[in-house]
Design a protein around this motif. Structure first.
Motif, short mmCIF file in Angstrom:
data_model
loop_
_atom_site.label_atom_id
_atom_site.label_comp_id
_atom_site.label_asym_id
_atom_site.label_seq_id
_atom_site.Cartn_x
_atom_site.Cartn_y
_atom_site.Cartn_z
N GLY A 164 87.96 -53.59 21.94
CA GLY A 164 88.69 -52.37 21.63
C GLY A 164 88.20 -51.31 21.03
N VAL A 165 87.07 -51.52 20.60
CA VAL A 165 86.16 -50.58 19.79
C VAL A 165 85.92 -49.16 20.80
N THR A 166 85.55 -49.46 21.88
CA THR A 166 85.35 -47.97 22.56
C THR A 166 86.42 -47.26 23.20
N THR A 167 87.67 -47.86 22.90
CA THR A 167 88.93 -47.12 23.09
C THR A 167 89.25 -46.38 21.91
N ARG A 168 88.82 -46.94 20.69
CA ARG A 168 89.26 -46.47 19.42
C ARG A 168 88.27 -45.15 19.16
N GLN A 169 87.04 -45.61 19.35
CA GLN A 169 86.00 -44.50 19.19
C GLN A 169 85.24 -43.78 20.06
N THR A 170 84.66 -42.72 19.86
CA THR A 170 84.00 -42.03 20.95
C THR A 170 82.63 -42.69 21.25
N PRO A 171 81.88 -42.66 22.23
CA PRO A 171 80.58 -43.04 22.37
C PRO A 171 79.53 -42.64 21.43
N HIS A 172 79.63 -41.27 21.17
CA HIS A 172 78.88 -40.56 20.21
C HIS A 172 78.98 -41.14 18.75
N VAL A 180 73.70 -37.46 25.12
CA VAL A 180 73.82 -38.47 25.76
C VAL A 180 75.10 -38.64 26.87
N ASP A 181 74.78 -39.18 28.01
CA ASP A 181 75.71 -38.95 29.10
C ASP A 181 76.16 -40.41 29.28
N VAL A 182 77.57 -40.37 29.24
CA VAL A 182 78.13 -41.54 29.35
C VAL A 182 79.34 -41.60 30.40
N GLN A 230 82.66 -29.25 7.16
CA GLN A 230 83.38 -30.23 8.07
C GLN A 230 82.45 -31.67 8.49
N TYR A 231 83.30 -32.51 8.33
CA TYR A 231 82.79 -33.79 8.91
C TYR A 231 83.43 -34.29 10.31
N ASP A 232 82.94 -34.42 11.12
CA ASP A 232 83.52 -34.49 12.61
C ASP A 232 83.93 -35.88 12.58
N PRO A 233 85.28 -36.34 12.62
CA PRO A 233 85.23 -37.95 12.55
C PRO A 233 85.25 -38.22 14.15
N LYS A 234 85.05 -37.38 14.97
CA LYS A 234 84.90 -37.90 16.44
C LYS A 234 83.59 -38.17 16.78
N ARG A 235 82.83 -37.55 16.18
CA ARG A 235 81.16 -37.45 16.61
C ARG A 235 80.65 -38.48 15.31
#
Ligand SMILES: [Cu+2]
Lengths: 666, 167
Positions: free
Chosen positions: B105-113, B66-68, B51-56
């Protein structure tokens, strides 16, 4: 005459004997598994770094062993257009001397730094033979960091050799010359009274490597050839081979070969230090350049030193002793225990081995055969451990494997001969193709040689490689010395004329490599940290361009308002922070060179446009798929024209956010 | 159909990952050897589980370290400075593409991690992340590793959040 005749006969006899064991071709010299032993598969690393002198190209060349692959060319004493060394404003000071800027030299010998007589992989020292200089290269960056010129010297041949904790790097003059505070405008036939052979001791800072010329010893006017420091029990002593004890000054191949024996000069440098402390030295007014590259400002500075302290070997009787050594000795090599000092008479048909213990005893018992220009001569028999009989013809250099064996190169009979240090018996001999000069065993001049590989550096290579006109490549030959018999493994071409080389296991150097310069630590006065800071500043007819480069553009990439008669300085900062991403910088018609700027570094190219027009500039190092797009223009107008000095990046008419900016005028 | 997709994705990830692992010299060539080897280990770990986790993304950052939860304006201000030296040559704070995409807009498309992992060690992720592969086809320049340390990466993330209106 008698001596020459005698030598001729023995030479003939040896040649006949040796001729029989020289193979006609490589078929008999190379065994079946040689290719396997030098094959380093793609993606695998070599076992050893081999640092090879560049001879008359003034550079140092780094090869991997056992593959013989060229890894890097490090410019030291010669300008290098590839990366702008000696052309960029930052590196020009490295090649300053008391004679002004000198863009070349003849680089002969290399010496790796040592701690406790073992290699420590920190620095490598290099000599310049023609305009006497010694350089230090940092092995974290493979860059020349320091060059110090040597006063009172000419033909800096017996250098740079080091003591076992890198306390000193020494440099003995090849040409005896009048010292710098004497009148040098003297008749050549006043050689004996006016000419001196001066030896320099360069102190090295333990932490930083910074060099300083601690003192010099004024010795008789002979030609110093090579050298090595004592180690272990002989630590505190230094040994220098010399020729022309005849002090002849013409047709030396005859006139400097008259004496049956010349000398190895033993120097008690600890004693010399004491005399120095006691103020026994003479302050000699002179001038010599001391050049340093500062990594934080990435800029070299050149300082002219004015004075050096010289100790007289004639007055201070117990710092120098002469050990008679047949005949025109060249190599002067100390075995890993520090007990045996091997001399190699270029014209001798034997190898004399001196004993350090016997030497000390002879000094104590005053077993002198006389004096040479005020220096005590020890009796040959008193210091001699023994002679290797009939080893070959023209012995030059000896290295050691740490297992009690010595390996000597023979120029005339073109071979490497392995012999036992204790018994002085010849154990093995292997031919070289052709005329071998220096040889090197990995760590072979330290207390703990790594052994395993021996490389012979050949002066002449007829028939060895594809021909390339009248000039053929120089070459090196790799031997496996791990068994009883030496095995030839590989031939590989080298630059210039290779002289002495050094080699070290890769593990000591590989992991310490600097991968990029942290841009936050860049203290270059013209650094541009980020595109927002890029600008153009005019100061009279000097124009400073604060420029950045990153994959795949320069900022600014267009400059207008430069005039004929301006001196333009491109200070290019590479904003990359990743390994192996240098950017280049070149501009049409520049008479200087190009730059190669490492990640996080700032380099400066001076450009003096000669005529009006549009002058393209571009990145010379293929840096990304859009490398070809990494370019720009400089518009040059006639002198006196009133085109405003402006610069821009991305100044599309439809992009109001990146306007054309006006340069600052100071 | 759904099942098929599920199967294809991990296989793709595996293929790309193992390709990366075949280049040990390349891996050790990256900026920080410790970081890279950590990333490489994780890479093979995730390839084993397929598995590659595309969210992380790939790298050391996840929810655990990381606490965001809160936006930090001071860090964002530092991040702007870092970005001006190391990122602004290729990225604008607007939507406009320069060498690389604009940041708006990048922080709306991708997670902080995902962002932290990518900006601190881009190469391994460019090799496997489908979004980054698409991006590469447009930009044709692999994002350079700009040697951001942990703090700098975190500061740049806060700056990106500020651009997207975080308060
Ligand atoms: Cu480039």
């Amino acid at each position: 005459m008698k001596i020459i005749q005698l030598f001729g006969i023995s030479a003939f006899a040896s040649l006949a004997f040796l001729g029989s064991c020289k193979p006609k071709g490589t078929e008999t010299a190379v065994s079946g598994d040689a290719a396997e032993k030098v094959y380093v598969a793609p993606g695998k690393y070599d076992e050893v770094y081999n640092f090879v002198s560049g001879g008359f190209n003034g550079q140092m060349n780094v090869y991997g062993l056992p593959s013989g692959r060229l890894l890097k060319v490090v410019p030291i004493f010669s300008v290098n257009p590839e990366n702008g060394y000696g052309y960029s404003e930052e590196t020009k000071p490295m090649l300053e001397t008391s004679h002004g800027f000198i863009p070349w030299d003849d680089q002969h010998h290399l010496e790796l730094s040592q701690t406790n007589g073992e290699q420590d992989g920190r620095w490598i020292f290099a000599n310049a033979n023609n305009t006497p200089r010694v350089a230090r290269v940092n092995l974290k960056t493979f860059r020349t960091e320091e060059i110090i010129e040597l006063p009172n010297s000419a033909g800096n041949h017996s250098s740079p050799f080091i003591t076992e904790n890198t306390e000193y790097v020494v440099a003995g003059t090849r040409f005896a010359v009048p010292t710098d505070d004497m009148n040098g405008d003297v008749p050549i036939n006043s050689f004996k009274e006016n000419f001196k052979g001066v030896i320099s001791f360069i102190g090295v800072n333990k932490e930083t490597g910074d060099m300083n010329l601690s003192f010099q010893i004024e010795a008789p006017g002979v030609n110093f050839d090579l050298s090595h420091a004592g180690k272990g029990k002989s630590h505190g002593w230094f040994f220098f081979s010399c020729y022309n004890s005849e002090q002849a000054n013409t047709l030396l191949e005859v006139n400097a070969s008259q004496n049956d024996k010349d000398f190895i000069m033993a120097v008690n440098w600890k004693k010399a230090e004491e005399y120095l402390k006691a103020g026994k030295g003479r302050k000699v007014k002179t001038q010599y350049a001391h050049n340093k590259f500062d990594e934080s400002t990435q800029t070299a500075t050149s300082k002219m030193e004015q004075e050096v302290t010289v100790l007289s070997a004639k007055e201070l009787k117990d710092i120098c002793y002469f050990m008679p050594t047949p005949k025109s000795p060249h190599g002067c090599d100390v075995d890993p225990t520090g007990e045996y000092i091997v001399g190699s008479g270029k014209l001798a048909a034997l190898i004399p081995v001196h004993s350090f213990t016997k030497m000390l005893k002879a000094i104590e018992n005053k077993e002198f055969a006389g004096e040479y220009d005020g220096i005590p001569i020890l009796k040959y028999e008193s210091t001699l451990y023994g002679e290797v009989q009939k080893p070959g013809l023209g012995p030059l250099h000896t290295e050691f494997d740490g297992k009690g064996n010595a390996y000597t190169s023979f120029f005339v009979s073109s071979e490497v001969v392995k012999w036992d240090i204790k018994t002085l018996k010849v154990l093995d001999r292997q031919p070289t193709f052709y005329s071998v000069g220096h040889l090197m065993v990995v760590g072979g001049d330290t207390k703990k040689p790594y052994g395993k590989y021996l490389v012979a550096y050949n002066k002449i290579t007829k028939d060895r490689f594809l021909p390339t006109g009248p000039e053929l490549t120089q070459s090196a030959q790799l031997y496996d010395i791990s068994g009883d018999k030496m095995k030839l493994l590989l031939d590989f071409p080298t630059f210039g004329e290779p002289h002495y080389a050094q080699a070290v296991p890769a593990s000591l150097i590989k992991d310490n490599q600097v991968k990029f310069y942290n841009i936050a630590d860049n203290k270059h006065p013209y650094a541009t940290k980020g595109e927002a800071e890029s600008k153009v500043v005019r100061q009279g007819n000097k124009v400073h361009v604060y420029m950045t480069s990153i994959r795949s553009h320069f900022a600014p990439d267009n400059i207008e308002g430069i005039k004929v008669g301006d001196e333009v300085y491109f200070h290019v900062t590479n904003l990359e922070q990743d390994w192996d991403v240098p950017h280049g910088f070149a501009i049409k018609g520049n008479q200087n060179a190009e730059l190669l700027i490492m990640p996080g570094e700032t380099c400066t190219l001076k450009w003096v446009p000669k005529k009006p027009g549009m002058w393209p500039m571009y990145c010379t190092d293929f840096c990304s798929a859009l490398h070809q797009e990494m370019q720009g223009y400089v518009r040059v107008s006639p002198a006196g024209s009133n085109v405003p000095l402006t610069y821009s990046l991305n100044n599309k008419a439809d992009n109001a956010k990146s306007p054309v900016k006006t340069a600052v005028t100071k | 159909m759904k099942n098929l997709k599920f199967l294809v994705l991990p296989m793709m990830a595996f293929a790309m990952v193992s390709c990366g692992n075949d280049k040990p010299a390349d891996a050790s060539a990256s900026t920080s050897s410790t970081e890279t080897s950590a990333a490489t280990t994780e890479t093979s770990a995730s390839s084993e589980s397929g598995q590659y986790d595309p969210k992380r993304g790939l790298g050391k950052y996840d929810e655990s370290n990381v606490d965001v939860s809160k936006f930090d304006a001071a860090m964002a201000a530092e991040g702007k400075k870092v970005a001006e030296v190391k990122c602004a040559s290729c990225h604008k704070p607007t939507e406009e593409k320069l060498v690389g995409p604009g940041w708006k807009g990048v922080t709306t498309r991708q997670t902080p991690h995902w962002i932290l992992n990518f900006i601190s060690n881009p190469d391994p992720m460019i090799n496997v992340d489908p979004e980054l592969q698409k991006q590469l086809e447009i930009c044709l320049v692999r994002m350079p590793n700009q040697g951001l340390n942990d703090t700098e990466a975190r500061q740049v993330l806060e700056y990106m959040r500020e651009i997207d209106g975080a308060k």
